[in-house]
Write a protein that holds these residues in place. Structure first.
Motif, PDB file in Angstrom:
ATOM      1  N   TYR A 150      77.951  39.442  83.290  1.00 48.94           N
ATOM      2  CA  TYR A 150      79.404  38.321  83.350  1.00 48.94           C
ATOM      3  C   TYR A 150      79.298  37.863  82.126  1.00 48.94           C
ATOM      4  N   LEU A 151      80.749  38.059  82.266  1.00 46.04           N
ATOM      5  CA  LEU A 151      81.585  37.756  81.074  1.00 46.04           C
ATOM      6  C   LEU A 151      81.875  36.692  81.797  1.00 46.04           C
ATOM      7  N   ASN A 152      80.933  35.093  80.711  1.00 46.17           N
ATOM      8  CA  ASN A 152      82.307  33.856  80.609  1.00 46.17           C
ATOM      9  C   ASN A 152      82.442  33.883  79.709  1.00 46.17           C
ATOM     10  N   ALA A 153      82.925  32.207  79.465  1.00 46.56           N
ATOM     11  CA  ALA A 153      83.196  31.693  78.307  1.00 46.56           C
ATOM     12  C   ALA A 153      82.757  31.928  76.991  1.00 46.56           C
ATOM     13  N   GLY A 154      81.791  32.045  77.536  1.00 47.97           N
ATOM     14  CA  GLY A 154      80.311  32.417  75.833  1.00 47.97           C
ATOM     15  C   GLY A 154      80.680  34.183  75.305  1.00 47.97           C
ATOM     16  N   GLU A 155      80.663  34.811  76.495  1.00 49.65           N
ATOM     17  CA  GLU A 155      81.852  36.290  76.239  1.00 49.65           C
ATOM     18  C   GLU A 155      82.904  36.723  75.745  1.00 49.65           C
ATOM     19  N   LEU A 156      83.963  36.356  76.656  1.00 44.40           N
ATOM     20  CA  LEU A 156      84.868  36.068  76.014  1.00 44.40           C
ATOM     21  C   LEU A 156      85.992  35.006  75.222  1.00 44.40           C
ATOM     22  N   CYS A 157      86.764  35.554  74.532  1.00 46.83           N
ATOM     23  CA  CYS A 157      87.225  34.182  73.107  1.00 46.83           C
ATOM     24  C   CYS A 157      88.578  34.891  73.380  1.00 46.83           C
ATOM     25  N   ASP A 158      89.552  33.828  72.663  1.00 46.01           N
ATOM     26  CA  ASP A 158      90.857  33.535  72.423  1.00 46.01           C
ATOM     27  C   ASP A 158      91.257  35.503  71.943  1.00 46.01           C
ATOM     28  N   SER A 159      90.916  35.722  71.266  1.00 45.85           N
ATOM     29  CA  SER A 159      91.204  37.008  71.132  1.00 45.85           C
ATOM     30  C   SER A 159      91.242  38.373  72.246  1.00 45.85           C
ATOM     31  N   PRO A 160      92.755  38.286  72.261  1.00 48.13           N
ATOM     32  CA  PRO A 160      92.645  39.603  73.447  1.00 48.13           C
ATOM     33  C   PRO A 160      91.548  41.024  72.603  1.00 48.13           C
ATOM     34  N   VAL A 161      91.953  41.254  71.925  1.00 49.54           N
ATOM     35  CA  VAL A 161      91.514  42.854  71.719  1.00 49.54           C
ATOM     36  C   VAL A 161      89.694  42.591  71.562  1.00 49.54           C
ATOM     37  N   LEU A 162      89.128  41.398  71.703  1.00 43.46           N
ATOM     38  CA  LEU A 162      87.937  41.009  71.555  1.00 43.46           C
ATOM     39  C   LEU A 162      87.212  40.899  73.277  1.00 43.46           C
ATOM     40  N   ASN A 163      88.954  40.973  73.611  1.00 45.79           N
ATOM     41  CA  ASN A 163      88.247  40.666  75.528  1.00 45.79           C
ATOM     42  C   ASN A 163      88.153  41.995  75.956  1.00 45.79           C
ATOM     43  N   THR A 164      89.162  43.004  75.537  1.00 48.19           N
ATOM     44  CA  THR A 164      89.924  43.863  75.854  1.00 48.19           C
ATOM     45  C   THR A 164      88.467  44.503  75.760  1.00 48.19           C
ATOM     46  N   LYS A 165      87.389  44.100  74.411  1.00 45.53           N
ATOM     47  CA  LYS A 165      86.644  45.341  73.853  1.00 45.53           C
ATOM     48  C   LYS A 165      85.227  45.190  74.952  1.00 45.53           C
ATOM     49  N   ALA A 166      85.473  44.024  74.839  1.00 47.44           N
ATOM     50  CA  ALA A 166      84.242  43.322  76.020  1.00 47.44           C
ATOM     51  C   ALA A 166      84.061  44.009  77.130  1.00 47.44           C
ATOM     52  N   ILE A 167      84.895  43.805  77.922  1.00 49.61           N
ATOM     53  CA  ILE A 167      85.329  43.876  78.986  1.00 49.61           C
ATOM     54  C   ILE A 167      85.387  45.698  79.515  1.00 49.61           C
ATOM     55  N   ASN A 168      85.763  46.617  78.680  1.00 48.13           N
ATOM     56  CA  ASN A 168      85.871  47.873  78.851  1.00 48.13           C
ATOM     57  C   ASN A 168      84.429  48.369  78.603  1.00 48.13           C
ATOM     58  N   SER A 169      83.603  47.774  77.842  1.00 53.56           N
ATOM     59  CA  SER A 169      81.750  47.645  76.736  1.00 53.56           C
ATOM     60  C   SER A 169      81.481  47.899  77.932  1.00 53.56           C
ATOM     61  N   ALA A 170      81.572  46.882  78.869  1.00 50.89           N
ATOM     62  CA  ALA A 170      80.875  46.560  80.147  1.00 50.89           C
ATOM     63  C   ALA A 170      81.056  47.572  81.065  1.00 50.89           C
ATOM     64  N   ILE A 171      81.917  48.160  81.573  1.00 44.88           N
ATOM     65  CA  ILE A 171      82.270  48.842  82.841  1.00 44.88           C
ATOM     66  C   ILE A 171      82.149  50.581  82.279  1.00 44.88           C
ATOM     67  N   GLU A 172      81.665  50.893  80.941  1.00 43.65           N
ATOM     68  CA  GLU A 172      81.375  51.734  80.249  1.00 43.65           C
ATOM     69  C   GLU A 172      79.935  52.093  81.000  1.00 43.65           C
ATOM     70  N   GLN A 173      79.474  50.553  80.422  1.00 44.63           N
ATOM     71  CA  GLN A 173      77.834  50.760  80.473  1.00 44.63           C
ATOM     72  C   GLN A 173      77.597  50.445  81.476  1.00 44.63           C
ATOM     73  N   LEU A 174      78.015  50.156  82.884  1.00 38.42           N
ATOM     74  CA  LEU A 174      77.190  50.556  84.032  1.00 38.42           C
ATOM     75  C   LEU A 174      77.920  51.625  84.401  1.00 38.42           C
ATOM     76  N   SER A 175      78.837  51.979  84.107  1.00 46.34           N
ATOM     77  CA  SER A 175      79.635  53.252  84.790  1.00 46.34           C
ATOM     78  C   SER A 175      78.686  54.657  84.203  1.00 46.34           C
ATOM     79  N   SER A 176      78.600  54.374  83.462  1.00 43.79           N
ATOM     80  CA  SER A 176      77.194  55.479  82.984  1.00 43.79           C
ATOM     81  C   SER A 176      75.616  55.391  83.312  1.00 43.79           C
ATOM     82  N   ASN A 177      75.128  54.825  84.018  1.00 37.42           N
ATOM     83  CA  ASN A 177      74.250  53.539  84.700  1.00 37.42           C
ATOM     84  C   ASN A 177      74.271  53.032  85.867  1.00 37.42           C
ATOM     85  N   GLU A 178      74.339  54.221  87.206  1.00 30.87           N
ATOM     86  CA  GLU A 178      74.554  54.239  88.284  1.00 30.87           C
ATOM     87  C   GLU A 178      75.411  53.148  88.918  1.00 30.87           C
TER      88      GLU A 178
END
Length: 232
Positions: A33-61
């Motif tokens: 879950y990526l909610n207000a606490g994990e996402l912020c005003d920076s699109p760079v950090l938001n993009t990194k958070a979402i892509n990191s979560a996707i990569e983590q899940l994809s590599s683990n079933e």
């Protein structure tokens, strides 16, 4: 006199699709879950958070990346195999203006110039996947390709224009600047579901699916500046 049709049993029309995949087929138990606490005003950090979560899940079933309520500015989200991107009903996933960073650089395509630029390059999109399997974008949220600037004017961040073609065919797909010009671009993927969300301004293509096998598009609302859905 009673119409003869009234005496016949009602015939249920089957769901009209050539796809054998459904959203239920792609259901996963593991969710980030990526909610207000994990996402912020920076699109760079938001993009990194979402892509990191996707990569983590994809590599683990596989699993679900759930983006909570709020307006979240991002650059290119790279969707990977066995991951569902789920948008909360109050989520606005918004294209970020080029500046703090940029969208993925348009790739090298040796056939550039032989067809439309938008059908040649896919990486400079808001949501992008290539050669991935069992993926989906779901939920009642909004994918938005426009912003209102500080002076109150609407800017189409996902432009209906295309970057200039490269001088050489063995170079990346631009000549100078590039920018985001598609909302969703999937290339050579398999088992794909797009369900329940809306798109407001999608650029050259709100959705382009090229070489995608087994695609279900269900209950979308698209209000855009050029093509809504291209299935190639």
């Amino acid at each position: 006199m009673r119409n003869n049709l009234d005496t016949k049993p009602r015939i249920e029309i089957p769901y009209a699709t050539g796809a054998s995949i459904t959203a239920k087929d792609l259901e996963k138990t593991q969710t980030i879950y990526l909610n207000a606490g994990e996402l912020c005003d920076s699109p760079v950090l938001n993009t990194k958070a979402i892509n990191s979560a996707i990569e983590q899940l994809s590599s683990n079933e596989g699993g679900n990346v759930y983006i909570g309520s709020g307006k979240h500015l991002v650059y290119t989200i790279e969707l990977k195999s066995n991951v569902n991107l789920i948008l909360d009903k109050d989520c606005v996933l918004c294209a970020a203006p080029v500046g703090e960073s940029n969208y993925l650089e348009p790739e090298v395509r040796l056939y550039t110039g032989l067809q439309d630029h938008g059908h040649t390059y896919f990486r400079n999109s808001l949501i992008y996947a290539e050669n991935e399997t069992n993926i989906s974008v779901q939920g009642e949220g909004l994918i938005c390709g426009k912003i209102v600037d500080e002076e109150g004017f609407v800017q189409y961040v996902l432009s209906g224009d295309d970057p200039a073609n490269p001088i050489r065919r063995d170079e990346p797909g631009h000549n100078g600047d590039w920018f985001g010009n598609k909302a969703i671009a999937f290339l050579n993927c398999k088992n794909v579901v797009l369900k329940d969300f809306s798109i407001d301004i999608g650029g050259h293509f709100a959705i382009i699916t090229t070489g995608v096998e087994n695609l279900l598009v269900d209950n979308l609302i698209v209000d855009t500046n050029r093509d809504a859905l291209d299935v190639d």
